[in-house]
Enzyme design. Structure first.
Site, PDB file in Angstrom:
ATOM      1  N   ASP A  66       0.853  -1.188   0.000  1.00  0.00           N
ATOM      2  CA  ASP A  66       0.000   0.000   0.000  1.00  0.00           C
ATOM      3  C   ASP A  66       0.887   1.235   0.000  1.00  0.00           C
ATOM      4  O   ASP A  66       2.097   1.141   0.213  1.00  0.00           O
ATOM      5  CB  ASP A  66      -0.991   0.009   1.168  1.00  0.00           C
ATOM      6  CG  ASP A  66      -0.320  -0.030   2.538  1.00  0.00           C
ATOM      7  OD1 ASP A  66       0.879   0.281   2.642  1.00  0.00           O
ATOM      8  OD2 ASP A  66      -0.991  -0.359   3.529  1.00  0.00           O
ATOM      9  N   ASP A 130      -9.265  -2.272  14.291  1.00  0.00           N
ATOM     10  CA  ASP A 130     -10.555  -2.282  13.612  1.00  0.00           C
ATOM     11  C   ASP A 130     -10.679  -3.421  12.608  1.00  0.00           C
ATOM     12  O   ASP A 130     -11.696  -3.555  11.925  1.00  0.00           O
ATOM     13  CB  ASP A 130     -10.807  -0.952  12.902  1.00  0.00           C
ATOM     14  CG  ASP A 130      -9.755  -0.651  11.832  1.00  0.00           C
ATOM     15  OD1 ASP A 130      -8.783  -1.427  11.707  1.00  0.00           O
ATOM     16  OD2 ASP A 130      -9.894   0.368  11.120  1.00  0.00           O
ATOM     17  N   HIS A 132      -8.515  -3.925  10.000  1.00  0.00           N
ATOM     18  CA  HIS A 132      -7.986  -3.648   8.659  1.00  0.00           C
ATOM     19  C   HIS A 132      -6.636  -4.327   8.450  1.00  0.00           C
ATOM     20  O   HIS A 132      -5.918  -4.609   9.399  1.00  0.00           O
ATOM     21  CB  HIS A 132      -7.874  -2.138   8.420  1.00  0.00           C
ATOM     22  CG  HIS A 132      -6.653  -1.493   8.977  1.00  0.00           C
ATOM     23  ND1 HIS A 132      -6.629  -0.851  10.197  1.00  0.00           N
ATOM     24  CD2 HIS A 132      -5.381  -1.385   8.482  1.00  0.00           C
ATOM     25  CE1 HIS A 132      -5.421  -0.375  10.423  1.00  0.00           C
ATOM     26  NE2 HIS A 132      -4.643  -0.681   9.399  1.00  0.00           N
TER      27      HIS A 132
END
Length: 239
Positions: A66, A130, A132
């Site tokens: 990413d 969370d 991710h």
């Protein structure tokens, strides 16, 4: 999914390093993707002296999964590559030709490029509280997505997320990032995910005992045929 519970952060880092080194050894080209962030710092501290200037690792090629640009500084590395370069690529003296950068200029060709390179053999991943992984935050990408662009209006808190990633400097906050999607990651031959500390206890419990749902993106990875989750006792405290 194989789950390894270690005594503490140091042991978690050691075990993860052993997995990574195992993936790097081989006679032919090895394609590896590694994560930035705080959790893998211990891994890279152990890894650097083991790989620096070692000719028998010259067949290893590295990919970031990413990237977040610094607004107004698009001619330099983004957040992910800046961190990876500081923690590992620079100290380990990795050759530039062995580093295959994903960024905002080439993300649409990422999956095809990796396919042409023979596919990714291994990825070292972190996981957010969370749920991710990579840039696949809840309510951003879908399970079927390949490498994608995620814009700031994807979720209500995305502006704050992007601001945090660039160190809280508003002038450098971009309005998007790029990430390998869930489908891209699921195509990698071997997955290793690491988690440390009490703040990760809830998500570790969901990964081990929960159900697969796009609301918790990392749950998809538990269906991969070759995934290992390495956690310390604090992260495993709710199991």
């Amino acid at each position: 999914m194989k789950v390894i519970i270690t005594e503490d952060y140091n042991e978690m880092s050691t075990v993860a390093t052993q997995y990574l080194l195992g993936a790097m050894h081989g006679q032919y080209r090895r394609n590896i993707s590694i994560t930035a962030g705080s959790t893998p710092k211990g891994v890279y501290e152990l890894l650097v002296p083991l790989v620096k200037n070692k000719e028998y690792f010259e067949q290893v090629h590295y990919y970031n999964f990413d990237e977040i640009p610094f607004k107004g500084e698009e001619d330099r590395y983004g957040v992910t590559m800046t961190n990876l370069d500081a923690m590992f690529f620079g100290p380990a003296a990795i050759k530039k030709e062995n580093i295959h950068v994903l960024d905002w200029t080439n993300y649409e060709m990422q999956d095809q490029r990796i396919k042409e390179d023979g596919g990714l053999d291994f990825v070292l991943l972190g996981v957010g509280a969370d749920g991710h992984f990579c840039g696949n935050l809840p309510n951003t990408t879908k399970f079927g997505d390949l490498t994608s662009r995620v814009d700031e209006d994807a979720t209500p808190d995305m502006v704050d997320v992007l601001l945090n990633e660039v160190g809280g400097v508003e002038e450098k906050r971009p309005d998007f990032y790029v990430t390998m999607g869930p489908k891209s990651i699921m195509q990698i031959k071997q997955l290793v995910m690491i988690a440390s500390g009490e703040s990760k206890a809830e998500i570790v419990k969901k990964l081990v005992e929960g159900t697969v749902t796009e609301e918790v993106p990392a749950t998809l990875l538990t269906t991969h045929p070759n995934i290992t989750l390495i956690v310390d006792k604090e992260a495993a405290s709710l199991l």
